[in-house]
Scaffold this motif. Sequence first.
Motif, PDB file in Angstrom:
ATOM      1  N   PRO A  32       0.937  -1.352   0.005  1.00 29.40           N
ATOM      2  CA  PRO A  32      -0.042  -0.078   0.025  1.00 29.40           C
ATOM      3  C   PRO A  32       0.810   1.284  -0.047  1.00 29.40           C
ATOM      4  O   PRO A  32       0.493   2.352  -0.418  1.00 29.40           O
ATOM      5  N   ASP A  33       2.196   1.219   0.699  1.00 28.22           N
ATOM      6  CA  ASP A  33       2.763   2.608   0.582  1.00 28.22           C
ATOM      7  C   ASP A  33       3.934   2.628  -0.165  1.00 28.22           C
ATOM      8  O   ASP A  33       4.910   3.343  -0.160  1.00 28.22           O
ATOM      9  N   ALA A  34       3.987   1.560  -1.161  1.00 27.29           N
ATOM     10  CA  ALA A  34       5.177   1.569  -2.231  1.00 27.29           C
ATOM     11  C   ALA A  34       5.042   2.890  -3.015  1.00 27.29           C
ATOM     12  O   ALA A  34       4.034   3.288  -3.386  1.00 27.29           O
ATOM     13  N   SER A  35       6.209   3.334  -3.204  1.00 26.71           N
ATOM     14  CA  SER A  35       6.262   4.576  -4.007  1.00 26.71           C
ATOM     15  C   SER A  35       6.612   4.239  -5.383  1.00 26.71           C
ATOM     16  O   SER A  35       7.118   2.949  -5.687  1.00 26.71           O
ATOM     17  N   VAL A  36       6.382   4.965  -6.686  1.00 25.52           N
ATOM     18  CA  VAL A  36       6.438   4.639  -7.892  1.00 25.52           C
ATOM     19  C   VAL A  36       6.962   5.685  -8.869  1.00 25.52           C
ATOM     20  O   VAL A  36       6.391   6.628  -8.605  1.00 25.52           O
ATOM     21  N   LEU A  37       7.696   5.422  -9.764  1.00 27.06           N
ATOM     22  CA  LEU A  37       8.406   6.246 -10.727  1.00 27.06           C
ATOM     23  C   LEU A  37       7.671   5.848 -12.129  1.00 27.06           C
ATOM     24  O   LEU A  37       8.087   4.657 -12.483  1.00 27.06           O
ATOM     25  N   VAL A  38       7.047   6.781 -12.651  1.00 28.54           N
ATOM     26  CA  VAL A  38       6.663   6.293 -14.038  1.00 28.54           C
ATOM     27  C   VAL A  38       7.277   7.072 -15.248  1.00 28.54           C
ATOM     28  O   VAL A  38       7.603   8.382 -14.947  1.00 28.54           O
ATOM     29  N   VAL A  39       7.888   6.417 -16.132  1.00 32.81           N
ATOM     30  CA  VAL A  39       8.721   6.956 -16.928  1.00 32.81           C
ATOM     31  C   VAL A  39       8.047   6.848 -18.327  1.00 32.81           C
ATOM     32  O   VAL A  39       7.729   5.891 -18.598  1.00 32.81           O
ATOM     33  N   ILE A  62      17.122   7.435 -15.979  1.00 30.86           N
ATOM     34  CA  ILE A  62      16.220   7.025 -15.077  1.00 30.86           C
ATOM     35  C   ILE A  62      16.944   6.437 -13.900  1.00 30.86           C
ATOM     36  O   ILE A  62      16.657   6.381 -12.762  1.00 30.86           O
ATOM     37  N   ARG A  63      18.141   5.776 -13.932  1.00 29.92           N
ATOM     38  CA  ARG A  63      18.970   5.140 -12.998  1.00 29.92           C
ATOM     39  C   ARG A  63      19.319   6.149 -12.093  1.00 29.92           C
ATOM     40  O   ARG A  63      19.366   6.061 -10.995  1.00 29.92           O
ATOM     41  N   ALA A  64      19.791   7.615 -12.505  1.00 26.89           N
ATOM     42  CA  ALA A  64      20.391   8.341 -11.541  1.00 26.89           C
ATOM     43  C   ALA A  64      19.071   9.050 -11.006  1.00 26.89           C
ATOM     44  O   ALA A  64      19.226   9.230  -9.614  1.00 26.89           O
ATOM     45  N   LEU A  65      17.839   9.191 -11.434  1.00 29.05           N
ATOM     46  CA  LEU A  65      16.675   9.656 -10.733  1.00 29.05           C
ATOM     47  C   LEU A  65      16.104   8.708  -9.989  1.00 29.05           C
ATOM     48  O   LEU A  65      15.936   8.913  -8.678  1.00 29.05           O
ATOM     49  N   ALA A  66      16.182   7.198 -10.228  1.00 26.67           N
ATOM     50  CA  ALA A  66      15.837   6.537  -9.104  1.00 26.67           C
ATOM     51  C   ALA A  66      16.684   6.250  -7.948  1.00 26.67           C
ATOM     52  O   ALA A  66      16.244   6.028  -7.002  1.00 26.67           O
ATOM     53  N   GLY A  67      18.079   6.713  -8.289  1.00 24.58           N
ATOM     54  CA  GLY A  67      19.036   6.371  -7.161  1.00 24.58           C
ATOM     55  C   GLY A  67      18.791   7.473  -6.252  1.00 24.58           C
ATOM     56  O   GLY A  67      18.988   7.566  -4.981  1.00 24.58           O
ATOM     57  N   HIS A  68      18.262   8.611  -6.475  1.00 23.96           N
ATOM     58  CA  HIS A  68      17.826   9.861  -5.655  1.00 23.96           C
ATOM     59  C   HIS A  68      16.598   9.774  -5.147  1.00 23.96           C
ATOM     60  O   HIS A  68      16.536  10.025  -3.853  1.00 23.96           O
ATOM     61  N   GLY A  72      15.091  -1.546 -33.993  1.00 21.54           N
ATOM     62  CA  GLY A  72      16.550  -1.951 -34.213  1.00 21.54           C
ATOM     63  C   GLY A  72      17.404  -0.681 -33.795  1.00 21.54           C
ATOM     64  O   GLY A  72      18.614  -0.908 -34.039  1.00 21.54           O
ATOM     65  N   ASN A  73      17.063  -0.105 -32.628  1.00 20.92           N
ATOM     66  CA  ASN A  73      17.875   1.088 -32.255  1.00 20.92           C
ATOM     67  C   ASN A  73      18.150   0.800 -30.496  1.00 20.92           C
ATOM     68  O   ASN A  73      17.775   1.814 -29.757  1.00 20.92           O
ATOM     69  N   ASP A  74      18.549  -0.497 -30.345  1.00 23.76           N
ATOM     70  CA  ASP A  74      18.530  -0.714 -28.788  1.00 23.76           C
ATOM     71  C   ASP A  74      19.325   0.073 -28.067  1.00 23.76           C
ATOM     72  O   ASP A  74      20.681   0.398 -28.444  1.00 23.76           O
ATOM     73  N   ARG A  75      19.002   0.225 -26.960  1.00 20.62           N
ATOM     74  CA  ARG A  75      19.675   1.081 -26.088  1.00 20.62           C
ATOM     75  C   ARG A  75      19.762   0.313 -24.768  1.00 20.62           C
ATOM     76  O   ARG A  75      19.129  -0.776 -24.600  1.00 20.62           O
ATOM     77  N   ALA A  76      20.323   0.844 -23.512  1.00 16.45           N
ATOM     78  CA  ALA A  76      20.342  -0.043 -22.402  1.00 16.45           C
ATOM     79  C   ALA A  76      18.930  -0.288 -21.816  1.00 16.45           C
ATOM     80  O   ALA A  76      18.119   0.643 -21.816  1.00 16.45           O
ATOM     81  N   GLY A  77      18.855  -1.459 -21.305  1.00 17.84           N
ATOM     82  CA  GLY A  77      17.509  -2.109 -20.869  1.00 17.84           C
ATOM     83  C   GLY A  77      17.265  -1.572 -19.564  1.00 17.84           C
ATOM     84  O   GLY A  77      18.059  -0.945 -18.586  1.00 17.84           O
ATOM     85  N   LEU A  78      15.869  -1.471 -19.381  1.00 17.10           N
ATOM     86  CA  LEU A  78      15.211  -1.065 -17.958  1.00 17.10           C
ATOM     87  C   LEU A  78      14.481  -2.283 -17.481  1.00 17.10           C
ATOM     88  O   LEU A  78      13.414  -2.810 -17.981  1.00 17.10           O
ATOM     89  N   SER A  79      14.960  -2.910 -16.403  1.00 21.01           N
ATOM     90  CA  SER A  79      14.661  -4.181 -15.810  1.00 21.01           C
ATOM     91  C   SER A  79      14.937  -4.374 -14.261  1.00 21.01           C
ATOM     92  O   SER A  79      15.825  -3.220 -13.860  1.00 21.01           O
ATOM     93  N   ARG A  80      14.324  -5.220 -13.747  1.00 22.16           N
ATOM     94  CA  ARG A  80      14.932  -5.541 -12.489  1.00 22.16           C
ATOM     95  C   ARG A  80      16.382  -5.796 -12.401  1.00 22.16           C
ATOM     96  O   ARG A  80      16.975  -5.634 -11.292  1.00 22.16           O
ATOM     97  N   ASP A  81      16.931  -6.276 -13.429  1.00 17.93           N
ATOM     98  CA  ASP A  81      18.300  -6.842 -13.503  1.00 17.93           C
ATOM     99  C   ASP A  81      19.337  -5.703 -13.368  1.00 17.93           C
ATOM    100  O   ASP A  81      20.191  -5.619 -12.912  1.00 17.93           O
ATOM    101  N   THR A  82      18.805  -4.626 -14.209  1.00 20.33           N
ATOM    102  CA  THR A  82      19.644  -3.374 -14.492  1.00 20.33           C
ATOM    103  C   THR A  82      19.461  -2.096 -13.503  1.00 20.33           C
ATOM    104  O   THR A  82      20.344  -1.495 -13.001  1.00 20.33           O
ATOM    105  N   LEU A  83      18.077  -2.178 -12.837  1.00 20.80           N
ATOM    106  CA  LEU A  83      17.760  -1.127 -11.877  1.00 20.80           C
ATOM    107  C   LEU A  83      17.497  -1.455 -10.486  1.00 20.80           C
ATOM    108  O   LEU A  83      17.469  -0.735  -9.741  1.00 20.80           O
ATOM    109  N   GLY A  84      17.507  -2.883 -10.279  1.00 16.96           N
ATOM    110  CA  GLY A  84      17.438  -3.435  -8.753  1.00 16.96           C
ATOM    111  C   GLY A  84      15.963  -3.291  -8.084  1.00 16.96           C
ATOM    112  O   GLY A  84      15.928  -3.694  -7.033  1.00 16.96           O
TER     113      GLY A  84
END
Length: 285
Positions: free
Chosen positions: A97-104, A163-169, A207-219
Amino acid sequence: MPNFPRTDLAVEAEAIHRSAAAVTELSGVRAEETERRGFAVTEVHVLDVAGENALCKPIGDYYTLALDPLLRREDDAFENAAQTLAELLRGVLPLMPDASVLVVGLGNRAITPDAVGPDAIDSVMVTRHLRAQLPEHFGRFRSVAALAAGVLGTTGVESADMIRALAGHLHPDAIIAVDALACAELDRLGRTVQITDTGITPGSGVGNDRAGLSRDTLGIPVAAIGLPTVIDAGGFSDDPRAEQMFVTPRDIDTVVRDAAKLIGYGINLALHDGLTIGDVDMFLS
């Protein structure tokens, strides 16, 4: 290896590979069709490494919501579609219930087929600052922050790095990423929404792959919501040049505007218990 049409939709990858293999089922993959509130939903569950190798999709759950009743402007279709999207999103992203979320919102607002993510952010209820400043009025809302990340060509920064930088903050408990996708079948172009718990790789559809966004990359858990706005022309043309092309509908402006609003509202209903469409309208007005 066969030259399959490019697609971001697990439902298409499952059908294409099953047909090519001339089998009724693929090892490590389970697929089924259901109906919710009058909307067809196709589920594809990639169960293990065998399924991952078969579909070239990460292990996880994929839900494809067909928007036909909404496109036909049936009564209460928008509310039913938003509620169904919210239900599917809660299924792939269970939260305390109290979990915070970042929407990108991923993509380039200046290019219409790529604007689904940024446009969806316009319909997301941003509450993090309100909970902090006015807890007596907004304490019942979940803490939600939002970011339209832009693209490397306009910001000079990889969206995943931003996104990684903002999530870290902010230290959110989960991330929801919204992006435009590519599909292989005309019937799904601008007419379906995919929800998955596997995250997303920005730009992969074309076909313009960038760094992925997942539990593995963002924790932290990452759910992805996508709308196919372009189609691989090689899938319906014998011209060799078509393999280098993606095409988009003539009415893509309307398609993106309507779908982005639906996605934003679905996110709101998923994250804040007890809300109605009218409540969201009032908050965003």
